[in-house]
Design an enzyme around this catalytic site. Structure first.
Site, PDB file in Angstrom:
ATOM      1  N   CYS A  87       0.841  -1.194   0.000  1.00 19.56           N
ATOM      2  CA  CYS A  87       0.000   0.000   0.000  1.00 19.56           C
ATOM      3  C   CYS A  87       0.883   1.254   0.000  1.00 19.56           C
ATOM      4  O   CYS A  87       1.782   1.388   0.829  1.00 19.56           O
ATOM      5  CB  CYS A  87      -0.883  -0.030   1.240  1.00 19.56           C
ATOM      6  SG  CYS A  87      -1.664   1.523   1.644  1.00 19.56           S
ATOM      7  N   GLU A  88       0.619   2.151  -0.920  1.00 20.00           N
ATOM      8  CA  GLU A  88       1.443   3.364  -1.005  1.00 20.00           C
ATOM      9  C   GLU A  88       1.152   4.348   0.123  1.00 20.00           C
ATOM     10  O   GLU A  88       1.930   5.260   0.357  1.00 20.00           O
ATOM     11  CB  GLU A  88       1.271   4.049  -2.358  1.00 20.00           C
ATOM     12  CG  GLU A  88      -0.064   4.699  -2.584  1.00 20.00           C
ATOM     13  CD  GLU A  88      -0.150   5.346  -3.962  1.00 20.00           C
ATOM     14  OE1 GLU A  88      -0.790   6.407  -4.031  1.00 20.00           O
ATOM     15  OE2 GLU A  88       0.399   4.814  -4.936  1.00 20.00           O
ATOM     16  N   HIS A  89       0.056   4.167   0.835  1.00 17.06           N
ATOM     17  CA  HIS A  89      -0.282   5.088   1.923  1.00 17.06           C
ATOM     18  C   HIS A  89       0.394   4.724   3.238  1.00 17.06           C
ATOM     19  O   HIS A  89       0.723   5.602   4.027  1.00 17.06           O
ATOM     20  CB  HIS A  89      -1.798   5.131   2.131  1.00 17.06           C
ATOM     21  CG  HIS A  89      -2.538   5.598   0.929  1.00 17.06           C
ATOM     22  ND1 HIS A  89      -3.762   5.084   0.548  1.00 17.06           N
ATOM     23  CD2 HIS A  89      -2.224   6.521  -0.003  1.00 17.06           C
ATOM     24  CE1 HIS A  89      -4.165   5.669  -0.560  1.00 17.06           C
ATOM     25  NE2 HIS A  89      -3.246   6.543  -0.907  1.00 17.06           N
ATOM     26  N   HIS A  90       0.578   3.409   3.503  1.00 14.63           N
ATOM     27  CA  HIS A  90       1.129   2.981   4.793  1.00 14.63           C
ATOM     28  C   HIS A  90       2.343   2.066   4.649  1.00 14.63           C
ATOM     29  O   HIS A  90       2.913   1.650   5.640  1.00 14.63           O
ATOM     30  CB  HIS A  90       0.057   2.252   5.606  1.00 14.63           C
ATOM     31  CG  HIS A  90      -1.173   3.069   5.812  1.00 14.63           C
ATOM     32  ND1 HIS A  90      -2.321   2.916   5.049  1.00 14.63           N
ATOM     33  CD2 HIS A  90      -1.426   4.094   6.662  1.00 14.63           C
ATOM     34  CE1 HIS A  90      -3.226   3.787   5.427  1.00 14.63           C
ATOM     35  NE2 HIS A  90      -2.725   4.519   6.397  1.00 14.63           N
ATOM     36  N   HIS A 156      -6.329  -5.882   2.932  1.00 16.78           N
ATOM     37  CA  HIS A 156      -5.347  -4.828   3.168  1.00 16.78           C
ATOM     38  C   HIS A 156      -4.893  -4.847   4.625  1.00 16.78           C
ATOM     39  O   HIS A 156      -5.709  -4.671   5.530  1.00 16.78           O
ATOM     40  CB  HIS A 156      -5.957  -3.461   2.841  1.00 16.78           C
ATOM     41  CG  HIS A 156      -6.279  -3.302   1.387  1.00 16.78           C
ATOM     42  ND1 HIS A 156      -5.552  -2.476   0.567  1.00 16.78           N
ATOM     43  CD2 HIS A 156      -7.233  -3.877   0.604  1.00 16.78           C
ATOM     44  CE1 HIS A 156      -6.049  -2.540  -0.668  1.00 16.78           C
ATOM     45  NE2 HIS A 156      -7.069  -3.385  -0.657  1.00 16.78           N
ATOM     46  N   CYS A 158      -3.304  -2.639   6.106  1.00 20.10           N
ATOM     47  CA  CYS A 158      -3.501  -1.329   6.729  1.00 20.10           C
ATOM     48  C   CYS A 158      -4.888  -1.219   7.360  1.00 20.10           C
ATOM     49  O   CYS A 158      -5.084  -0.412   8.269  1.00 20.10           O
ATOM     50  CB  CYS A 158      -3.259  -0.199   5.729  1.00 20.10           C
ATOM     51  SG  CYS A 158      -4.274  -0.277   4.253  1.00 20.10           S
TER      52      CYS A 158
END
Length: 196
Positions: A87-90, A156, A158
């Site tokens: 995941c590019e966010h976390h 996910h 995250c």
């Protein structure tokens, strides 16, 4: 990517990543000289470099290596190609299955290449929506298919390990091009084929 980074070898990049991971582990409150952690920055750097190998691989070229002339087949499907991404966010993993349907236009592709395209697209910092779209677009563009439909079903970390901590939630994304976009009956037929 800046020009200085492009000039670095794979080993030089991994060494630099390991140096940063050493600092991160220290900032988290650990002692990187502790026996169990001495080699962790380098091991983690190698793993991270592998898990992001999609930045250094051309998905279209991978697919183009196994194109074959073929006049038949209305719909070709490959189901449940497992994938692992970050995941590019976390920078936490998300993983699941991608199923692909395509309508050939005088060309088919070796089936294992579809799985390889999924790997290339997944091995980047990603979001599921973009991953689904990238797989569909690479196949559509490179194969020249009359239509491509991609269904991605993922979990996910995250959402499971942090934040809302929902263990059973899954996310499904769908992307389609060409005839699957313009013909809802054909789209339903492909989705049904991917279910069975």
């Amino acid at each position: 990517m800046n020009e200085e980074i492009k000039k670095l070898s794979d080993n030089e990049r991994i060494e630099l990543i390991a140096g940063h991971l050493d600092k991160i582990i220290t900032l988290l409150g650990e002692d990187v000289s502790r026996e169990g952690l001495v080699k962790t920055p380098m091991r983690a750097a190698k793993a991270l470099y592998y898990l992001t190998s999609g930045y250094r691989t051309d998905a279209s070229r991978t697919l183009a290596e196994a194109l074959f002339e073929h006049e038949g087949s209305k719909i070709v499907t490959v189901r449940d190609i497992e994938f692992y991404s970050m995941c590019e966010h976390h920078v936490l993993p998300f993983f699941g299955h991608i199923s692909i349907a395509y309508i050939p236009d005088k060309k088919i592709v070796g089936l294992s290449k579809l799985a390889r395209v999924v790997n290339v697209c997944a091995r980047k910092l990603q979001v599921q929506e973009r991953l689904t779209s990238e797989v569909a677009n690479v196949i559509s563009r490179t194969l020249g298919a009359k239509g491509v439909l991609v269904v991605c079903d993922a979990r996910h970390m995250c959402m499971m390990m942090r934040g809302v901590e929902k263990q059973e939630s899954t996310t499904v994304t769908v992307e389609y091009t060409g005839l699957f976009d313009s013909d809802s009956t054909l789209r339903r037929e492909a989705i049904e084929a991917l279910k069975h």
